[in-house]
Design a protein around this motif. Structure first.
Motif, PDB file in Angstrom:
ATOM      1  N   VAL A 146       0.903  -1.114   0.045  1.00 46.67           N
ATOM      2  CA  VAL A 146      -0.184   0.030  -0.102  1.00 46.67           C
ATOM      3  C   VAL A 146       0.966   1.228  -0.073  1.00 46.67           C
ATOM      4  O   VAL A 146       2.082   1.396   0.838  1.00 46.67           O
ATOM      5  CB  VAL A 146      -0.953  -0.185   1.173  1.00 46.67           C
TER       6      VAL A 146
ATOM      7  N   SER B 123      -4.944   5.708  -1.638  1.00 51.47           N
ATOM      8  CA  SER B 123      -5.802   6.721  -2.390  1.00 51.47           C
ATOM      9  C   SER B 123      -6.603   6.183  -3.746  1.00 51.47           C
ATOM     10  O   SER B 123      -7.176   6.681  -4.114  1.00 51.47           O
ATOM     11  CB  SER B 123      -4.996   8.039  -2.829  1.00 51.47           C
TER      12      SER B 123
ATOM     13  N   ILE C 286       4.608   1.321   2.004  1.00 48.85           N
ATOM     14  CA  ILE C 286       5.625   2.234   1.532  1.00 48.85           C
ATOM     15  C   ILE C 286       5.247   3.757   1.730  1.00 48.85           C
ATOM     16  O   ILE C 286       4.597   4.099   0.944  1.00 48.85           O
ATOM     17  CB  ILE C 286       5.814   1.995  -0.114  1.00 48.85           C
TER      18      ILE C 286
ATOM     19  N   ALA D  51       9.615   5.721  -3.549  1.00 52.41           N
ATOM     20  CA  ALA D  51       8.341   5.309  -3.652  1.00 52.41           C
ATOM     21  C   ALA D  51       7.359   5.971  -2.906  1.00 52.41           C
ATOM     22  O   ALA D  51       6.297   6.180  -3.088  1.00 52.41           O
ATOM     23  CB  ALA D  51       8.194   3.905  -3.830  1.00 52.41           C
TER      24      ALA D  51
ATOM     25  N   ILE E 221      -2.792  14.938  -7.392  1.00 55.89           N
ATOM     26  CA  ILE E 221      -3.213  13.509  -7.348  1.00 55.89           C
ATOM     27  C   ILE E 221      -2.566  13.041  -6.048  1.00 55.89           C
ATOM     28  O   ILE E 221      -1.348  13.213  -5.629  1.00 55.89           O
ATOM     29  CB  ILE E 221      -2.747  12.623  -8.452  1.00 55.89           C
TER      30      ILE E 221
ATOM     31  N   SER F 196       1.345   8.241  -3.645  1.00 53.50           N
ATOM     32  CA  SER F 196       2.618   8.160  -3.581  1.00 53.50           C
ATOM     33  C   SER F 196       3.045   7.942  -4.937  1.00 53.50           C
ATOM     34  O   SER F 196       2.527   7.422  -5.935  1.00 53.50           O
ATOM     35  CB  SER F 196       3.094   6.823  -2.662  1.00 53.50           C
TER      36      SER F 196
ATOM     37  N   GLY G 159       2.642   4.063  -5.925  1.00 57.26           N
ATOM     38  CA  GLY G 159       1.215   3.687  -6.327  1.00 57.26           C
ATOM     39  C   GLY G 159       0.912   4.485  -7.868  1.00 57.26           C
ATOM     40  O   GLY G 159       0.262   3.930  -8.702  1.00 57.26           O
ATOM     41  N   ALA G 160       1.747   5.657  -8.213  1.00 58.37           N
ATOM     42  CA  ALA G 160       1.388   6.378  -9.359  1.00 58.37           C
ATOM     43  C   ALA G 160       2.370   5.458 -10.381  1.00 58.37           C
ATOM     44  O   ALA G 160       1.458   5.619 -11.531  1.00 58.37           O
ATOM     45  CB  ALA G 160       2.046   7.733  -9.318  1.00 58.37           C
TER      46      ALA G 160
ATOM     47  N   VAL H 264       2.432   2.331 -10.325  1.00 59.10           N
ATOM     48  CA  VAL H 264       1.681   1.000 -10.797  1.00 59.10           C
ATOM     49  C   VAL H 264       0.403   1.299 -11.672  1.00 59.10           C
ATOM     50  O   VAL H 264       0.038   0.768 -12.392  1.00 59.10           O
ATOM     51  CB  VAL H 264       1.312   0.377  -9.354  1.00 59.10           C
TER      52      VAL H 264
ATOM     53  N   ALA I  78      -0.497   6.801 -13.321  1.00 57.80           N
ATOM     54  CA  ALA I  78      -1.614   7.945 -12.754  1.00 57.80           C
ATOM     55  C   ALA I  78      -1.419   9.035 -13.757  1.00 57.80           C
ATOM     56  O   ALA I  78      -0.228   9.251 -14.350  1.00 57.80           O
ATOM     57  CB  ALA I  78      -1.045   8.273 -11.335  1.00 57.80           C
TER      58      ALA I  78
ATOM     59  N   ARG J 285      -4.105   3.867 -16.872  1.00 57.06           N
ATOM     60  CA  ARG J 285      -4.182   3.028 -15.714  1.00 57.06           C
ATOM     61  C   ARG J 285      -3.743   1.778 -15.369  1.00 57.06           C
ATOM     62  O   ARG J 285      -4.263   1.045 -14.577  1.00 57.06           O
ATOM     63  CB  ARG J 285      -5.679   3.322 -15.024  1.00 57.06           C
TER      64      ARG J 285
ATOM     65  N   VAL K 155       7.582  -1.260  -6.140  1.00 53.77           N
ATOM     66  CA  VAL K 155       8.569  -0.239  -6.455  1.00 53.77           C
ATOM     67  C   VAL K 155       9.069   0.253  -5.424  1.00 53.77           C
ATOM     68  O   VAL K 155       8.365   0.601  -4.185  1.00 53.77           O
ATOM     69  CB  VAL K 155       7.408   0.925  -7.312  1.00 53.77           C
TER      70      VAL K 155
ATOM     71  N   GLU L  82     -11.502   1.611 -11.469  1.00 55.50           N
ATOM     72  CA  GLU L  82     -10.285   1.847 -11.112  1.00 55.50           C
ATOM     73  C   GLU L  82      -9.761   1.660  -9.739  1.00 55.50           C
ATOM     74  O   GLU L  82      -8.538   1.159  -9.614  1.00 55.50           O
ATOM     75  CB  GLU L  82     -10.318   3.408 -11.412  1.00 55.50           C
TER      76      GLU L  82
ATOM     77  N   ARG M 233      -9.215  -0.138  -6.418  1.00 55.53           N
ATOM     78  CA  ARG M 233      -8.864  -1.842  -6.190  1.00 55.53           C
ATOM     79  C   ARG M 233      -9.530  -2.306  -4.796  1.00 55.53           C
ATOM     80  O   ARG M 233      -9.458  -1.552  -3.772  1.00 55.53           O
ATOM     81  CB  ARG M 233      -7.263  -2.015  -5.596  1.00 55.53           C
TER      82      ARG M 233
HETATM   83  C1  LIG Z   1      -9.324  12.962  -4.578  1.00 51.44           C
HETATM   84  C2  LIG Z   1      -8.905  11.997  -5.463  1.00 51.44           C
HETATM   85  C3  LIG Z   1      -8.308  12.665  -6.777  1.00 51.44           C
HETATM   86  C4  LIG Z   1      -7.721  11.515  -7.528  1.00 51.44           C
HETATM   87  N1  LIG Z   1      -7.304  11.957  -8.772  1.00 51.44           N
HETATM   88  C5  LIG Z   1      -6.683  11.113  -9.701  1.00 51.44           C
HETATM   89  C6  LIG Z   1      -6.155  11.547 -10.845  1.00 51.44           C
HETATM   90  O1  LIG Z   1      -6.402  12.691 -11.333  1.00 51.44           O
HETATM   91  N2  LIG Z   1      -5.598  10.671 -11.538  1.00 51.44           N
HETATM   92  C7  LIG Z   1      -5.228   9.510 -11.134  1.00 51.44           C
HETATM   93  O2  LIG Z   1      -4.598   8.833 -12.014  1.00 51.44           O
HETATM   94  N3  LIG Z   1      -5.638   9.195 -10.033  1.00 51.44           N
HETATM   95  C8  LIG Z   1      -6.322   9.769  -9.348  1.00 51.44           C
HETATM   96  N4  LIG Z   1      -6.595   9.302  -7.976  1.00 51.44           N
HETATM   97  C9  LIG Z   1      -6.262   8.005  -7.682  1.00 51.44           C
HETATM   98  C10 LIG Z   1      -4.938   7.753  -6.696  1.00 51.44           C
HETATM   99  O3  LIG Z   1      -4.531   8.921  -6.152  1.00 51.44           O
HETATM  100  C11 LIG Z   1      -3.921   7.137  -7.731  1.00 51.44           C
HETATM  101  O4  LIG Z   1      -4.226   6.103  -8.562  1.00 51.44           O
HETATM  102  C12 LIG Z   1      -2.563   7.063  -7.254  1.00 51.44           C
HETATM  103  O5  LIG Z   1      -1.328   6.929  -7.969  1.00 51.44           O
HETATM  104  C13 LIG Z   1      -2.531   6.053  -6.087  1.00 51.44           C
HETATM  105  O6  LIG Z   1      -1.406   6.175  -5.364  1.00 51.44           O
HETATM  106  P1  LIG Z   1      -1.178   5.491  -4.096  1.00 51.44           P
HETATM  107  O7  LIG Z   1       0.237   5.643  -3.304  1.00 51.44           O
HETATM  108  O8  LIG Z   1      -2.285   5.944  -2.989  1.00 51.44           O
HETATM  109  O9  LIG Z   1      -1.528   3.974  -4.216  1.00 51.44           O
HETATM  110  P2  LIG Z   1      -2.551   2.998  -3.320  1.00 51.44           P
HETATM  111  O10 LIG Z   1      -3.925   3.490  -3.376  1.00 51.44           O
HETATM  112  O11 LIG Z   1      -1.916   2.775  -1.862  1.00 51.44           O
HETATM  113  O12 LIG Z   1      -2.323   1.642  -4.193  1.00 51.44           O
HETATM  114  C14 LIG Z   1      -2.754   1.414  -5.419  1.00 51.44           C
HETATM  115  C15 LIG Z   1      -2.251   0.233  -6.302  1.00 51.44           C
HETATM  116  O13 LIG Z   1      -0.774   0.334  -6.281  1.00 51.44           O
HETATM  117  C16 LIG Z   1      -0.126  -0.684  -5.508  1.00 51.44           C
HETATM  118  N5  LIG Z   1       1.053  -0.164  -4.782  1.00 51.44           N
HETATM  119  C17 LIG Z   1       1.096   1.130  -4.278  1.00 51.44           C
HETATM  120  N6  LIG Z   1       2.571   1.469  -3.924  1.00 51.44           N
HETATM  121  C18 LIG Z   1       3.325   0.439  -4.585  1.00 51.44           C
HETATM  122  C19 LIG Z   1       4.630   0.216  -4.410  1.00 51.44           C
HETATM  123  N7  LIG Z   1       5.404   0.790  -3.978  1.00 51.44           N
HETATM  124  N8  LIG Z   1       5.202  -0.986  -5.153  1.00 51.44           N
HETATM  125  C20 LIG Z   1       4.266  -1.953  -5.712  1.00 51.44           C
HETATM  126  N9  LIG Z   1       2.709  -1.664  -5.637  1.00 51.44           N
HETATM  127  C21 LIG Z   1       2.553  -0.428  -5.123  1.00 51.44           C
HETATM  128  C22 LIG Z   1      -0.790  -1.194  -4.619  1.00 51.44           C
HETATM  129  O14 LIG Z   1      -0.752  -2.541  -4.113  1.00 51.44           O
HETATM  130  C23 LIG Z   1      -2.334  -0.880  -5.512  1.00 51.44           C
HETATM  131  O15 LIG Z   1      -2.684  -2.032  -6.194  1.00 51.44           O
HETATM  132  C24 LIG Z   1      -7.375  10.320  -7.146  1.00 51.44           C
HETATM  133  C25 LIG Z   1      -7.858   9.752  -5.629  1.00 51.44           C
HETATM  134  C26 LIG Z   1      -8.472  10.753  -4.836  1.00 51.44           C
HETATM  135  C27 LIG Z   1      -8.790  10.321  -3.743  1.00 51.44           C
END
Ligand SMILES: Cc1cc2nc3c(=O)[nH]c(=O)nc-3n(C[C@H](O)[C@H](O)[C@H](O)COP(=O)(O)OP(=O)(O)OC[C@H]3O[C@@H](n4cnc5c(N)ncnc54)[C@H](O)[C@@H]3O)c2cc1C
Length: 302
Positions: free
Chosen positions: A65, A69, A85, A103, A128, A131, A134-135, A137, A140, A176, A187, A296, A298
Motif C-alpha cells: 500500500v 488513495s 511504503i 516510492a 493527485i 505516492s 502507487g502512481a 503502478v 496515474a 491506468r 516499486v 479503477e 482496487r
Molecule cells: C481526490 C482524489 C483524486 C484523484 N485524482 C486522480 C487523478 O487525477 N489521476 C489518477 O490517475 N488518479 C487519481 N486518484 C487516484 C489515486 O490517487 C492514484 O491512483 C494514485 O496513483 C494511487 O497512489 P497510492 O500511493 O495512493 O496507491 P495505493 O492506493 O496505496 O495503491 C494503488 C495500487 O498500487 C499498488 N502499490 C502502491 N505502492 C506500491 C509500491 N511501492 N510497489 C508496488 N505496488 C504498489 C497497490 O498494491 C495498489 O494495487 C485520485 C484519488 C483521490 C482520492
C-alpha cells in the motif's frame, strides 16, 4: 497470524514500524477498512527486502500500500500483512532535469520539487493524492498527461528478492495500467525526466488545474478519486448520470452530486456499502447503456 514471524519482525525492524490489528481506515483516503493483522512500514530498502523474504518463508500473504488513495479495504480488514511504503522511504533529489525519488514520496512533493527547480512536466500530478509507487503502478494521469510521459527508470524489488532498475519502457505503461503487479515487483523509487520551463507558467498551470479540481471534484468528502476507468469512447460520470444515479445513496456511500464519476463516503460509510453501491452502479449503467464500467479502485480483503 504466525507469532514467530511477528516476533522476528518486531526484533529486526528498527528503523520502520510494525503494528498489529491496525485499522486500515487510517491509511485509505476513503477512510474505511477494518484491521490488517499486521501493518509494516519498512524504514529502508534493506528492511523491506528482509520483511518480504521472511513473509515468503512464513507463507504470510501480503499486500503493498502506498497512500491508499485508490483502495477500498473490506470492513473485515486484511488477513495477512499490509506493507506500507510511506514517509520512511521518501528521499527526493534532483540533478539537471532529472528528479529522483523514493516510492513513498507524494506526487504533490515531486510537483513542488519540479516547480522549485523550474522544471515542467509534473504539473498534472500536483493534485493527485498518491505516492510515487502507487502512481507508477497505476500509471496515474490527469488533464492529458500521465506518469508514462515523464518516467525513465524505476527501481524495484523483484519477487526473487533482487534489487533491479528497469527502463520505464519495459513496464507496459498504458491507461491506468502497468505490469508491476503481474511481475510481482515492489516499486522502490523512480527517475523522472522533465524539461526546463518558466516558473511563472508552471505555477499558473498548477493553479489552473487545482482550481479545476476544486470546481469539479467532491474534494470535501473522503473518496478514492474516479471510481471507474474511462470506458473507450465514453465518460463514466456521464453514463452514471444518464442512468439516473447522480446522488444515489447506500447508507453512508453516495454517487457524488458534484461529480457522478466519484463515489464518496458521506460520513460513517462501511466498505460493504461502498462495494454494494459500486456493483449497483455497474449493473444499472450496463442495463441502460450496454457499457461495462470497470472499477479503477482496487478492492482489498473482499
Ligand atoms: C481526490 C482524489 C483524486 C484523484 N485524482 C486522480 C487523478 O487525477 N489521476 C489518477 O490517475 N488518479 C487519481 N486518484 C487516484 C489515486 O490517487 C492514484 O491512483 C494514485 O496513483 C494511487 O497512489 P497510492 O500511493 O495512493 O496507491 P495505493 O492506493 O496505496 O495503491 C494503488 C495500487 O498500487 C499498488 N502499490 C502502491 N505502492 C506500491 C509500491 N511501492 N510497489 C508496488 N505496488 C504498489 C497497490 O498494491 C495498489 O494495487 C485520485 C484519488 C483521490 C482520492
Amino acid at each position: 497470524m504466525n507469532i514467530d514471524f511477528v516476533h522476528k519482525l518486531k526484533e529486526h525492524i528498527t528503523e520502520g514500524v510494525v503494528l498489529e490489528h491496525e485499522p486500515m481506515g487510517r491509511h485509505t483516503t476513503f477512510q474505511v477498512g477494518g484491521p490488517a493483522d499486521l501493518f509494516v512500514e519498512p524504514g529502508s530498502r534493506e528492511e523491506l527486502r528482509y520483511v518480504v523474504e521472511e513473509a515468503r518463508q512464513a507463507q504470510v500473504p501480503f499486500f503493498v500500500v502506498g497512500n491508499g488513495s485508490n483502495l477500498l479495504v473490506s470492513d473485515d480488514g486484511f488477513r495477512g500483512m499490509i506493507l506500507h511504503i510511506g514517509k520512511k522511504l521518501s528521499h527526493i533529489s534532483s540533478r539537471g532535469t532529472v528528479i529522483e525519488a523514493d516510492a513513498g514520496v507524494s506526487l504533490s512533493r515531486i510537483a513542488r520539487e519540479a516547480f522549485d527547480k523550474s522544471l515542467t512536466g509534473m504539473e498534472f500530478a500536483a493534485g493527485i493524492p498518491g505516492s510515487l509507487g502507487g502512481a507508477v503502478v497505476m500509471n496515474a494521469g490527469a488533464y492529458g498527461s500521465e506518469m508514462k510521459d515523464v518516467l525513465t527508470e524505476v527501481d524495484v524489488l523483484t519477487g526473487q528478492g533482487r534489487f533491479m532498475t528497469i527502463s520505464a519502457k519495459d513496464l507496459d505503461l498504458s491507461y491506468r495500467h502497468s505490469c508491476v503487479e503481474e511481475k510481482g515487483y515492489i516499486v522502490l523509487g523512480a527517475r523522472m525526466c522533465l524539461c526546463r520551463g518558466d516558473q511563472h507558467l508552471i505555477r499558473d498551470r498548477m493553479n489552473e488545474l487545482a482550481l479545476a479540481r476544486r470546481q469539479k471534484q467532491p474534494l470535501a468528502y473522503p473518496s478514492a478519486g474516479s471510481t471507474f476507468k474511462r470506458p473507450e469512447g465514453h465518460f463514466a460520470g456521464r453514463l452514471i448520470q444518464d442512468a439516473g444515479l447522480k446522488g444515489y445513496t447506500v447508507g453512508g456511500a453516495q454517487v457524488s452530486e458534484k461529480h457522478s464519476g466519484f463515489v464518496i463516503n458521506r460520513g460513517g460509510a462501511e466498505a460493504d456499502e461502498i462495494a454494494f453501491l459500486i456493483r449497483q452502479v455497474q449493473k444499472k449503467v450496463y442495463r441502460q447503456s450496454g457499457v461495462k464500467l470497470e472499477p479503477e479502485v482496487r478492492f482489498i480483503g473482499f
